[in-house]
Design an enzyme around this catalytic site. Sequence first.
Site, PDB file in Angstrom:
ATOM      1  N   THR B   1       0.842  -1.218   0.000  1.00 40.93           N
ATOM      2  CA  THR B   1       0.000   0.000   0.000  1.00 40.93           C
ATOM      3  C   THR B   1       0.857   1.239   0.000  1.00 40.93           C
ATOM      4  O   THR B   1       1.866   1.315   0.695  1.00 40.93           O
ATOM      5  CB  THR B   1      -0.879   0.017   1.273  1.00 40.93           C
ATOM      6  OG1 THR B   1      -1.886  -0.968   1.152  1.00 40.93           O
ATOM      7  CG2 THR B   1      -1.532   1.375   1.492  1.00 40.93           C
ATOM      8  N   GLU B 103      10.632  -3.853  -2.032  1.00 43.93           N
ATOM      9  CA  GLU B 103      11.028  -5.051  -1.283  1.00 43.93           C
ATOM     10  C   GLU B 103      12.052  -5.866  -2.069  1.00 43.93           C
ATOM     11  O   GLU B 103      11.787  -6.297  -3.187  1.00 43.93           O
ATOM     12  CB  GLU B 103       9.794  -5.897  -0.955  1.00 43.93           C
ATOM     13  CG  GLU B 103       8.931  -5.273   0.133  1.00 43.93           C
ATOM     14  CD  GLU B 103       7.550  -5.904   0.260  1.00 43.93           C
ATOM     15  OE1 GLU B 103       7.192  -6.731  -0.598  1.00 43.93           O
ATOM     16  OE2 GLU B 103       6.825  -5.540   1.208  1.00 43.93           O
ATOM     17  N   ASN B 265       7.720 -11.884   0.763  1.00 45.31           N
ATOM     18  CA  ASN B 265       6.283 -12.057   0.595  1.00 45.31           C
ATOM     19  C   ASN B 265       5.808 -13.478   0.823  1.00 45.31           C
ATOM     20  O   ASN B 265       4.652 -13.705   1.184  1.00 45.31           O
ATOM     21  CB  ASN B 265       5.857 -11.527  -0.775  1.00 45.31           C
ATOM     22  CG  ASN B 265       5.874 -10.017  -0.777  1.00 45.31           C
ATOM     23  OD1 ASN B 265       4.992  -9.371  -0.210  1.00 45.31           O
ATOM     24  ND2 ASN B 265       6.914  -9.421  -1.341  1.00 45.31           N
ATOM     25  N   THR B 270      -0.463 -13.591   7.456  1.00 47.04           N
ATOM     26  CA  THR B 270      -1.668 -12.846   7.777  1.00 47.04           C
ATOM     27  C   THR B 270      -2.224 -13.318   9.129  1.00 47.04           C
ATOM     28  O   THR B 270      -3.162 -12.743   9.617  1.00 47.04           O
ATOM     29  CB  THR B 270      -2.744 -13.041   6.701  1.00 47.04           C
ATOM     30  OG1 THR B 270      -2.965 -14.441   6.498  1.00 47.04           O
ATOM     31  CG2 THR B 270      -2.289 -12.443   5.378  1.00 47.04           C
TER      32      THR B 270
END
Lengths: 209, 270
Positions: B1, B103, B265, B270
């Site tokens: 984001t 990243e 990633n 989560t």
Amino acid sequence: ADRSIPATKQKYIPTSGTYPKGFLAGSAFAGVKATNTKYDDLALVVSEAPCPAAGVFTKNVFKAAPVQTSSKFLSERKGHGFRGVVVNSGCANAVTGRLGLEHAATMARTTDQCFGSAESDAVPSTLVMSTGVIGQRLPIDRITNAIPKLHQSLGSSHDHWMNAAQAICTTDTFPKLISRTFTLPSHPGTTYSIAGMTKGAGMIHPNMA
Amino acid sequence: TLLGIVCTDAKVDPKSMRYFLRHVTSTSFNCISIDGDTSTNDTVNFFANGAAAPANAAPLRYHGDKQSRSNASLEDQDDTRAFIKILSKFFKDLSQLVVRDGEGATKFVSIRVRSDLNYATAKRAAVSIARSALVKTALYGKDANWGRILCAIGYAPGIMDSQELPLRNLVPTNLENQRPIYPVKPRRTSVSFIPADGTEELKLLLRGEPEQVDEVRAKQILEAEDLEILVRLEDDGETAPSGDKKVHEAVFWTCDFSHEYVTINGDYRT
């Protein structure tokens, strides 16, 4: 996680700045993400007097609650009379349904109350941003409990702005903050300032309107 | 984001705020890509409180059309032009910091595309290159793989599909002879690497023909963190008359794809 800034990125960290008059910035710890027990994850940037504002927002169909809420506030106020923006990292408050929208509005109203606004005021004067994991609800009580502390943390020094820039980071390896001064042809003796912070290191391909 | 907050103590007309913001975002934050994923949360907010403006200062107004420009005083127009220039540079510098922190990134890449058709064509090509996993992994590997760059241009939405769809509806035509104008023609396409140190560009493809590439020079250029990829979609050669050809240029900023991006990633929970 270790937040030390890599040596190769140190050159992007300003050691001082010239910040616009009448704006304050600050940060506080709320503990939005369970794994974060120490780093500030709430930021606030405000104008001491309400002022005009504008926003551009993602065109992704699944607009997060703070995106929907902030663009609604801007539309209803026609860009007038805004105090500033409150930001949390650690949770995006995206795809969180009606409760997510309520939480975004609650963040705005709780911040407004710190500046003396009544809860019954029609449209909040604080905008909202969130960043983090998509699909999880905010721990709203932790955030609302920390907002008064956030208000107390406000200041106009370089460190205040840097702390706010750091608090909005997620997977960033360094806080991103720029400030500079400028003049305009009509009043060459008047020095204006502009400051900006940004964040992002992944999930980046903005298409905003 | 992506999130951005920009504040100034200049005095800006409230109705003009959104136009200034939209104008500068279109060539800054909307021209960056790290991984091609558009977030659900991207936002940039802009505040202007006028705290530094003299009491008699007129608010800065955005003059987006001829009518409002003709109504504005010369002084106002000068101020607006100066403000847009300052704001544009500021937004570009801020947005580029995001790319620099991609990243796992090891490279900062500027993609400059020129088209004599329109800006949209140049931007579509630039976006496609910036989004290509194969271009970005080649950059990480320091491989001067211009073939992947060309490939990415060729499948770009709005460029590839202009060949198949009813031409009269979707593709601009040359009004003189009603022949369709395809946005990209291989024989007018050239690609170069522009070194960050200001030394001579390395031509990779010249008007559709591959160049004999100096491997040593290519390696030198790709060792640097910063690199520019220049794509010309309007290269008719120095001998062709330039006439009044207007060239539209789109600049997009991106980074490379490394193993580290996958690790970061893949490990994200989560």
